[in-house]
Scaffold this active site. Sequence first.
Site, PDB file in Angstrom:
ATOM      1  N   HIS A 177       0.861  -1.179   0.000  1.00  0.00           N
ATOM      2  CA  HIS A 177       0.000   0.000   0.000  1.00  0.00           C
ATOM      3  C   HIS A 177       0.901   1.234   0.000  1.00  0.00           C
ATOM      4  CE1 HIS A 177      -3.250  -2.675   2.021  1.00  0.00           C
ATOM      5  NE2 HIS A 177      -3.362  -2.685   0.702  1.00  0.00           N
ATOM      6  N   GLU A 231       1.266   3.773   3.012  1.00  0.00           N
ATOM      7  CA  GLU A 231       1.765   3.290   4.298  1.00  0.00           C
ATOM      8  C   GLU A 231       3.291   3.358   4.299  1.00  0.00           C
ATOM      9  OE1 GLU A 231      -0.043  -0.539   4.661  1.00  0.00           O
ATOM     10  OE2 GLU A 231      -2.076   0.285   4.666  1.00  0.00           O
ATOM     11  N   HIS A 284       3.075  -3.428   7.061  1.00  0.00           N
ATOM     12  CA  HIS A 284       2.002  -2.493   6.712  1.00  0.00           C
ATOM     13  C   HIS A 284       1.995  -1.329   7.690  1.00  0.00           C
ATOM     14  CE1 HIS A 284      -0.611  -4.632   3.670  1.00  0.00           C
ATOM     15  NE2 HIS A 284       0.231  -5.588   4.011  1.00  0.00           N
ATOM     16  N   GLU A 294       1.556  -4.482  11.482  1.00  0.00           N
ATOM     17  CA  GLU A 294       0.989  -3.154  11.310  1.00  0.00           C
ATOM     18  C   GLU A 294       1.701  -2.166  12.227  1.00  0.00           C
ATOM     19  OE1 GLU A 294      -1.449  -2.293   9.272  1.00  0.00           O
ATOM     20  OE2 GLU A 294      -2.518  -4.146   8.739  1.00  0.00           O
TER      21      GLU A 294
END
Length: 1123
Positions: free
Chosen positions: A793, A796, A890, A975
Site C-alpha cells: 500500500h 503506508e 504495513h 501493522e
Amino acid sequence: MNDCVSVCVCTYKCVCPCSRVIECNTQDLQSILNILYILNELLTVGGGRRIGVFVSKGGTGILLQLVISASKESPPSEEVMLQLHSVLAKVGPKDRKFGVKARLNGALNVTVNLLKQNLQNYKLLLPCLLVLQVYSSNTVNAVSLGKNGVVELMFKIIGPYSKKNTSLLKVSLDTLGALLKSKTNAQRAVVHVPILLHIYQDWHRNDTRHRHILIRKGILGCLKNITNIKLGRKAFIDADGMRILYNTSTVSRVTTLPKPELSLSHPLLDDVVDESDNNEDAEAENDMENEVEEKDHHNDDIETDINKLRPKETHSRPFEELKIYERFFMELSEDFQVFNFDNPKKGVTATPAAPKSHRPIVVPTAQALPPKNPTAAPLQGECPHPAPVPALDLDTINITKDQDGCGDHTHSRPHPGAGLEQELVQGLEQVALDGAGPQGGGGGGNKHNRQPPILAGGVAARLGGEGEEMLAEDWAEEEESSEEGVLHVPDTALLLPLHDPDLYVEMVKSTSSVPQFSEVAYPDYFGHVAPTSREHILERVYGVQRTKIFQDIERLIHPNDILDKVVYDLDIQSCPVVDGGESLKFNSQFESGNLRKAVQIRKFEYDLVLNSDINSNHYHQWFYFEVSGMRVGAPYRFNIINCEKSNSQFNYGMQVLMYSVQEAISGRPRWVRTGTDICYYKNHFSRSSIAAGGQKGKSYYTMTFSMTFNHKDDVCYFAYHYPYTYSTLKMHLQKLEALRTPQTYLREDILCETLGGNSCPLLTITAMPESTSNDQICQFRNRPLVFLSSRVHPGETNASWVMKGTLEFLMGSSPLAHSLREAYIFKIVPMLNPDGVVNGNHRCSLSGEDLNRQWQNPSPELHPTIYHTKSLLQYLAAIQRAPLVFCDYHGHSRKKNVFMYGCSLKETVWETNISATSCELHEDLGYRTLPKILSQMAPAFSMASCSFVVERSKEATARVVVWREIGVQRSYTMESTLCGCDQGKYKGLQIGTRELEEMGAQFCVALLRLKRLTSPLKLRNHAHLLDVESDLTETRCKGSRSDTHPPTRSLTHTVVVLLGGEPSPQSEVLSALKQVFRISLYFAHFIFPSFLTSLLVAEIHPHSMMLPQPCFTVVMVTGFLEM
C-alpha cells in the site's frame, strides 16, 4: 420473578385465548386489568431480562391480540388501552420483530386511530406515542404510518415553548424523528421546515436554564432527517435555516454540560442516508420479514467455513511451471567452488538494473515568480508555470567540505544585497539536470563544478529579493562588481550514511511515472535526520472542532467574505497568474506527490483536494505537497476536504509532517510533526455513488490544521507521513551494497517489471559459509528461510521505514546481525507496489486495484509483483522449503502501537458459534511465539492489539493466502501505527522514523530469539538453557487468560507426574519444567530436547496444551524443591 412473568402469560392464555374473539364482560375486563397492572409493575422493576423472558414466552403476540380485541368494544376501554400500550412500550424495543408482528396483526392501525381520537387526552397519548416510535423503527411501518397522516398528526402535537407537558413533547419529537428517517415521510415534512425552525428558536430563546435541551435536540434531529433529501435542504436554505442555527449556536451563553472525553476506541461515525430523490417509493417494497432483523454484536466477517481455514493439501500449479523461479534461489544449490573467499564481493553479483533514461530532472521544486522575458516552454505533461523558472546545472556545481568536515560549501557569486540563505533559496529553487550526473555510489566527497544560477540560452534567473529579476547578460555585467560568496548546503553524510543527494538524483532518472515527473522534492534530495527530541501526541483543545465547523458555516452566511480563488489545479492547462504574493504557491509534481487542487477561501485559508489513486475514483488519504510564498507569523489554515475514512488518528493527537528548507539549510534537515487545531470531521460534500462503491450519499471528511510559518522565503513540504520514495529505496539498496562485508551474502535480483516500467527488486541476505567443506555448504543450503515484504500500500510509508531498519540491521556488522545471517536465509521484496509509490497513490497500483486483495488469483499482466512473489513462495513449497516465517509490513491509520495479525484455526472458530471436534481443530501453537517475543523486546509493540482471527474480507490478503496455500504457520501482517503509542516506553509519544527503524531491527532480534527457542540444537549449550529458563520466567503468565486454565498448584504440596499424551495445564507443566532445569540442566539436555521445545512454544500460547510423547516419565517427590 421470571416465574411470575410466566404465570402472567399463562393466565393471559386462559383469560384471553388467541384462537377466538374475546367477549369481554365485566369480570373478564377486571381480570385483564389486574394482569396488566402486575405485568407493568414486573417489567418496570425487572428490566431487560424479564422483558426478554416475556417475549420468549410469546407475550408480545398476546398483547397485540388483546389490542385488537379491545378495539372492537364500543367504545374501547380507555384504561385497558392505556395499560396495554404502556406494556407494549416496554416490550417493543426488546422484540426484534415487534414491528412486523404489529403490522401483520393489525394493531398498527388500531394505535393510529386511538391516537387520532385522543389528541387532547395526554394520559393516553403518551403511551400511544411511545408505541408508535417503536413501530416507526421498521421502514415499512414508517412509510405506512406516513400514508395514514401520522406525520401531519405529529405537527399538531408539538408546539412552541411551554412548561406544560414537556415529556409528551419530547416523546412526540422522538416519534417524528423516527418517522422522518423515511425519505417519503421527509418529503411530506418539507413544508413544515419553517415551523420547526420557529419552534426551535422559541425554545432556545425561552429555555434559558437549559432544562429542556432534549426537546431542542429532538427538533434538530427532525431537521437533520428532513435535510437528508435535496428538497429538504432547499427548504432549509430558503427558510434561512443556516443563519438561524448559527446565531442560536454562537450566542454567548454558558452551558453546564459535562466535557466529553475523546474515546480511543475510534467509534465509526454514521454515514448519512441516501441523498438522492430517485426511487424513493422503492423502500416500501423491501422485504417485510427480514428488514427488522438486527445484526448481532459479534463480527460477522469472521470466516465460519472450516474447509477454508484448513491449509490446502495440493499445489495449484505444476512444478514444471514453477521451475523458472529456480534462478532466484541460487543459494540453495550454490557450491562456492568458484567463489573467491579472499575477495567475496566478486563472487556475488546483482542482476543488472534496467537501462536508465536521461530526461531532464529538476531539483528542488519551489515555483518561482515570472521573469520579465520568459523564453522556455514547460515540459510536456506538466501543469505549465506562469513562466520558466531559474535553474542550476548540478554537473557544474563544486561541493567542498569545511575544514572541520561539518558542511559543504558551494562557491558562487551572490547578487549584491542578498543574504547567503536568501541567495540559496532563490538560487536553488530549481536545479536542472541535463542527464550527465554523477556516478552511483558516491558519498559526500564527490565534487562537481557549480556555476551561478544561469541557464544556457539566455533564460532568465530570479536572483534579487522582492521579485527582482535579472537576465543572464545582466548577471555577466554584475559579475565583476560582486564579491564571491559561499552557500551552505546541508551535509548529512555523517548522520545519514545511506543517503547521497547526487546518487538519489541518478535514481530518479531511471524511475518511470505516469505524469513523467521532472522535479525532485527538497526533502528527498537532502534527506531526513530524525529529531533528537521526542514528539508528544498533541493534546486536543476542547471545542476546536466546533470552532472549525462554525468557520465553515460562515462561508454560507457571509458569502461576500469568501475569495473562492483557485491557486493550483492539475486539471487546467494554465496555472493562475501570480498576484504579487497574496496567495500561497503549491506544487505536487514530484515523485510520491499528491495534491490535485488548492482553492484560496480566505486570505489565510485554503481548501485542498487530493488526487484519487490512478485508474480509481477513491482512496483519498495520502498527501505530499509543497508550499511557498508564505508570510511569517500569519495564521494559515489548510483543509483537506475529500478524505474518505470515517475516523482518523488526527482526532486523537496525530499531527501532519512538515519539512522546512530553511531549517534544512540551517543544519536541521528533518521532517517534524506540526500543526495546531487539528481535527477530522464529516463535511457537507457528498460522494457520488460511483466513488462510494455503489452507496449513495456518503459524505467526505475534512482534515483541517492550522500552521504559522517562521521563515521568510521558505519552501515547506507537508505530508501525511514520513515520505519514502521508490528512488529512495533504490538509493538505499546501492548504499547497502557498499556496506557489505566479506562475511555477508547479498544478492539483488529483479523480480519483475511493473505496469509502469519500474523494476521490483528482490534481495537475498544470509551469511557466507566459512569454507567450501561439505558440512559448511550443507549448513548454508539448509538454513530455514524467512520471507519479508513491504509497501504493498503506497500510502503506508511507515512500512518502508520499518523495512529500512530491518535491512540495515541485516547488513550490519554486529555479532547479533552475523548470528542472524547464519541462522536464516532472508528473501525480501522491499517494495511490492513501486508504481503506486511513484505516482502518489494511497492504496492501489496502476491497475486501480488493491494489490493486497489479489493474492488468491493474481494476474501476471495486471499484478506482476504479486504474481511473481506468490510464485516464489509456491516454488519453495513445491521443493519442501516453505519459509519458517512470512511477514508483510504495513501501516495502520486508525490504531496506535505496532502489532501483528496472524492466522489461527482455533482462535477463528472460538470467535464463532460453529461446532467442531478436537481433531478438526488440531493446530500447532507456534504462531503466537514471534508476536509474544516482540511484545517483550520491542517497546512499541502491543500484544493486546494482535489478532489471529481469519476474516472473510481478508481471505485474499498475503497473510491468509500464504498461511493457507503455502502452509506457512507463522504468516503475519505487521501493522505500524501512523500516530503513536498508548502503552509501554513510548506511551504518549508520536512515532518517528527512529522508532520505526528500531522496530525493524527488533523484528530481526526477535527472529534470532525465535531460532533459539525453536531449535533443539541450541539446547545443547548450558548457557542457552539458562537463557531459556530466564525466558520462561519473564514470559510466564504474561498475555495469558486467567480463566483458561486452573491456578498453579505448588510442588511443595503435590506430586507432579508428567505423562506423555495426557492433557496438563500450562502453568503446571512450566512449574515442573523449572524444577527439572534446577535439578539437572545436563539431564534435561539429553532427555527432553524435543519435549522442551514443545513446552517453550506452548508457553507463548495462553491456553492449555497436549503434551507430546516423551521417552519416559519424570516423577517429582513432594517437597523435594522449592521455587
